[in-house]
Each structure stands twice: as structure tokens, then as C-alpha cells.
Motif scaffolding. Structure first.
Motif, PDB file in Angstrom:
ATOM      1  N   ARG A  92      38.570  39.618  36.772  1.00  0.00           N
ATOM      2  CA  ARG A  92      38.205  41.019  36.568  1.00  0.00           C
ATOM      3  C   ARG A  92      36.953  41.153  35.711  1.00  0.00           C
ATOM      4  O   ARG A  92      36.136  42.052  35.940  1.00  0.00           O
ATOM      5  N   LYS A  93      36.788  40.261  34.749  1.00  0.00           N
ATOM      6  CA  LYS A  93      35.563  40.284  33.929  1.00  0.00           C
ATOM      7  C   LYS A  93      34.352  40.041  34.803  1.00  0.00           C
ATOM      8  O   LYS A  93      33.251  40.498  34.487  1.00  0.00           O
ATOM      9  N   ALA A  94      34.539  39.309  35.886  1.00  0.00           N
ATOM     10  CA  ALA A  94      33.435  39.023  36.813  1.00  0.00           C
ATOM     11  C   ALA A  94      33.366  40.069  37.922  1.00  0.00           C
ATOM     12  O   ALA A  94      32.748  39.848  38.967  1.00  0.00           O
ATOM     13  N   ASP A  95      34.017  41.237  37.693  1.00  0.00           N
ATOM     14  CA  ASP A  95      34.026  42.322  38.686  1.00  0.00           C
ATOM     15  C   ASP A  95      34.658  41.934  40.011  1.00  0.00           C
ATOM     16  O   ASP A  95      34.195  42.355  41.080  1.00  0.00           O
ATOM     17  N   ARG A  96      35.682  41.093  39.922  1.00  0.00           N
ATOM     18  CA  ARG A  96      36.402  40.693  41.133  1.00  0.00           C
ATOM     19  C   ARG A  96      37.866  41.099  40.972  1.00  0.00           C
ATOM     20  O   ARG A  96      38.325  41.373  39.878  1.00  0.00           O
ATOM     21  N   TRP A  97      38.593  41.126  42.062  1.00  0.00           N
ATOM     22  CA  TRP A  97      40.034  41.437  42.065  1.00  0.00           C
ATOM     23  C   TRP A  97      40.309  42.752  41.312  1.00  0.00           C
ATOM     24  O   TRP A  97      41.265  42.851  40.549  1.00  0.00           O
ATOM     25  N   GLN A  98      39.466  43.748  41.557  1.00  0.00           N
ATOM     26  CA  GLN A  98      39.606  45.008  40.822  1.00  0.00           C
ATOM     27  C   GLN A  98      40.832  45.808  41.260  1.00  0.00           C
ATOM     28  O   GLN A  98      41.411  46.543  40.461  1.00  0.00           O
ATOM     29  N   ASP A  99      41.225  45.693  42.532  1.00  0.00           N
ATOM     30  CA  ASP A  99      42.387  46.465  43.028  1.00  0.00           C
ATOM     31  C   ASP A  99      43.640  45.610  43.060  1.00  0.00           C
ATOM     32  O   ASP A  99      44.345  45.578  44.064  1.00  0.00           O
ATOM     33  N   ALA A 100      43.906  44.901  41.969  1.00  0.00           N
ATOM     34  CA  ALA A 100      45.029  43.959  41.979  1.00  0.00           C
ATOM     35  C   ALA A 100      46.056  44.300  40.895  1.00  0.00           C
ATOM     36  O   ALA A 100      46.673  43.407  40.318  1.00  0.00           O
ATOM     37  N   ASP A 101      46.247  45.603  40.644  1.00  0.00           N
ATOM     38  CA  ASP A 101      47.248  46.007  39.637  1.00  0.00           C
ATOM     39  C   ASP A 101      48.639  45.510  40.017  1.00  0.00           C
ATOM     40  O   ASP A 101      49.442  45.154  39.152  1.00  0.00           O
ATOM     41  N   ASP A 102      48.915  45.488  41.329  1.00  0.00           N
ATOM     42  CA  ASP A 102      50.239  45.013  41.787  1.00  0.00           C
ATOM     43  C   ASP A 102      50.440  43.541  41.430  1.00  0.00           C
ATOM     44  O   ASP A 102      51.544  43.115  41.072  1.00  0.00           O
TER      45      ASP A 102
END
Length: 303
Positions: free
Chosen positions: A143-153
């Protein structure tokens, strides 16, 4: 991205084994490793295998297994260059047939009955129960690298597993505890003219042998606890420890094994996404696999 130095590695290995040249023929090649057949001027052959970190200590594991009496292909020579391992190994030729479940249990009984050896990394109960927390750390990096942003699940599932991990990881040190092959599939078992050989030791470790048994039927199809139970019973019948059937972590042996094997795979996929592959283009495929496995983990570990 460093190009793989396989040509230079092969040159070093040829020098080490007293060969001058070899004709290379690809058997199986992917981004992090490759397997080729090398044919020498006198017509003899060897398998040339090369791989980058974290697969760069397979030669040690194979030599160790060989010393301890596990049937593996012999390593003629190995060399390391720029973080890549190269090995020239015995060519086992084509296999007579595919390995079946009885071949699998026979090989597992031999491997798990081998005394463990210090160089192998250890996955004991403490390490096992930290897998969900480690996966959460990988998620934070992504997420720090702006990846996997829609991975709250994914985060929610890992949080729930992390809370249950202490209780559910109980029994990790029950027998069989020792050598774990970790890529234990029918394709890693070569049935040839002179019996069987176990291949692909790049990620071997010391830990719960049940993880090997859970990996045998693969992770493409949904987990099948009844099928694994039968496999565990065959393993005990073939001489494996009866503790393989003992409940652990408040679960049946088969659910515990399948659940923790899937959790182990999730942490590995996420570490690959962050460290070893580190390619945002591969994120959708990794996310899909992680979500599928996490659904299985929650179900199997009864969380």
C-alpha cells in the motif's frame, strides 16, 4: 532487472566439471529459474538448473538430503553469481509414469523420517502463528507503494486469522515435525528406471510435515479435507507417524493442515509480490489467489 547470468554460470560449471562446451535445451523456464538439459560433446547429458534469490540455496538442501539418504538427483557442481545459483545435476531421463498417491506417501515417509539438519530455516509454532502478521506487513508495504489499494477485505481476513492464530497453531510441533519439502507435488517426484527421486528442494525447511501432505493435491482445486484424510491414513499405513492423524489446534488434522498450508501460501505470495517479483502488473493475479486462499483459511481453520 538484472538479466539472468545463466551463460556465465554454465561456463563456470563446465570448467568445474572438466567439460569444454555443452548444447543447451530448455526444459522449463520462468522469470526466477530455469531447467535445461545440457548435452556434452561425448553425448552424455546433465541437467542445468539456475535460479535467483530466494531459490539460491537448493544445492545445499540437495546435498544435505543426499547425505542423509533421501533419494535425490546428484549435484555434480554448483556456483553462485550475482545472486543466482547454477547447478549441474544428474539427468534422470524421462519418467516412466506420473507419481500417484501411494508414491507420494512412500516419499513423504522417507523424507519425514530423515533427521533434520541445522542449515534449513525453521517454521515452528511461533513462526507459524506469525504468518498472518507477516502477511499484514507485506500488505502495508504494497500500500505504501500505491498498490493493493482495494484490498480491505484481505486486511480484514488477515486480522481475523492473526487473532485466532495462537489457538489454531497449537500442535504444530507434533510429529511429523522435521524436513518439509514445501513443493511436494506429483511433479516433484520422478519415477524412473532406477526407482524414485525427489526434486525441487529450493524452499525446503524444518517444520510440520503435514504441510507437505496438504500440498500434494495442489491448490488449484478447492481444498478437499476428506481426500486429504485418506492420504494421511495411507501415510500412516506406509509407516508414517500415527500422530499425523491427531487433532491439533482444536481442528481435525486434515483441516489444520490444509488451512495452515493455504496461510503459508498467502504469506509467500504476498512476499513475492513485494520483494521477489515486485511487478504491479502481476498484482491482479496475486490478489485473486490470495483472496481465494484466505476464504479457504477462514473456513478450514474455523475462524
Amino acid at each position: 532487472m538484472t538479466t539472468n547470468p545463466s551463460a556465465e554460470l554454465l561456463d563456470n560449471l563446465l570448467t568445474a566439471t572438466g567439460q569444454t562446451t555443452a548444447v543447451r535445451e530448455e526444459v522449463r523456464v520462468w522469470s526466477m529459474s530455469g531447467v535445461e538439459r545440457a548435452t556434452f560433446p561425448d553425448g552424455s547429458t546433465a541437467i542445468f538448473k539456475y535460479a535467483k534469490k530466494p531459490f539460491d540455496s537448493e544445492d545445499q538442501a540437495l546435498r544435505l538430503a543426499h547425505t542423509l539418504g533421501v533419494p535425490v538427483p546428484q549435484v555434480h557442481a554448483s556456483a553462485v553469481l550475482d545472486g543466482w545459483l547454477g547447478m549441474l545435476m544428474e539427468d534422470l531421463g524421462s519418467s516412466l509414469r506420473e507419481a500417484d498417491d501411494l508414491d507420494g506417501v512412500a516419499a513423504a515417509v522417507v523424507l519425514h523420517g530423515t533427521r533434520t539438519a541445522p542449515p534449513l530455516p525453521v517454521l515452528d509454532q511461533d513462526r507459524l502463528r506469525t504468518l498472518p502478521a507477516r502477511a499484514l506487513e507485506h500488505l502495508e508495504q504494497l500500500r505504501k507503494a500505491d498498490r493493493w489499494q482495494d484490498a480491505d477485505d484481505v486486511e480484514d481476513a488477515l486480522d481475523r486469522i492473526a487473532q485466532a492464530a495462537e489457538a489454531r497453531s497449537a500442535g504444530a510441533m507434533l510429529e511429523p515435525f522435521g524436513w518439509v519439502h514445501s513443493e511436494f507435488h506429483p511433479t516433484s517426484l520422478h519415477i524412473g528406471e532406477r526407482g524414485w527421486r525427489l526434486l525441487d528442494f529450493a524452499r525446503a525447511f524444518t517444520g510440520p510435515g503435514l504441510l507437505d501432505l496438504a500440498s500434494w493435491h495442489g491448490t488449484i482445486d478447492p481444498p478437499h479435507p476428506v481426500r486429504l484424510r485418506v492420504f494421511l491414513e495411507q501415510y500412516v499405513t506406509a509407516g508414517g507417524t500415527p500422530d499425523a492423524l491427531a487433532p491439533r489446534g482444536g481442528l481435525t488434522a486434515e483441516n489444520w493442515a490444509l488451512g495452515w498450508h493455504r496461510m503459508w501460501a498467502v504469506e509467500w505470495f504476498m512476499e513475492q509480490a513485494v520483494r521477489w517479483i515486485n511487478d504491479p502488473a502481476s498484482d491482479p493475479a496475486y490478489l485473486k489467489a490470495v483472496r481465494r486462499h484466505l476464504t479457504d483459511v477462514l473456513h478450514l481453520l474455523e475462524i
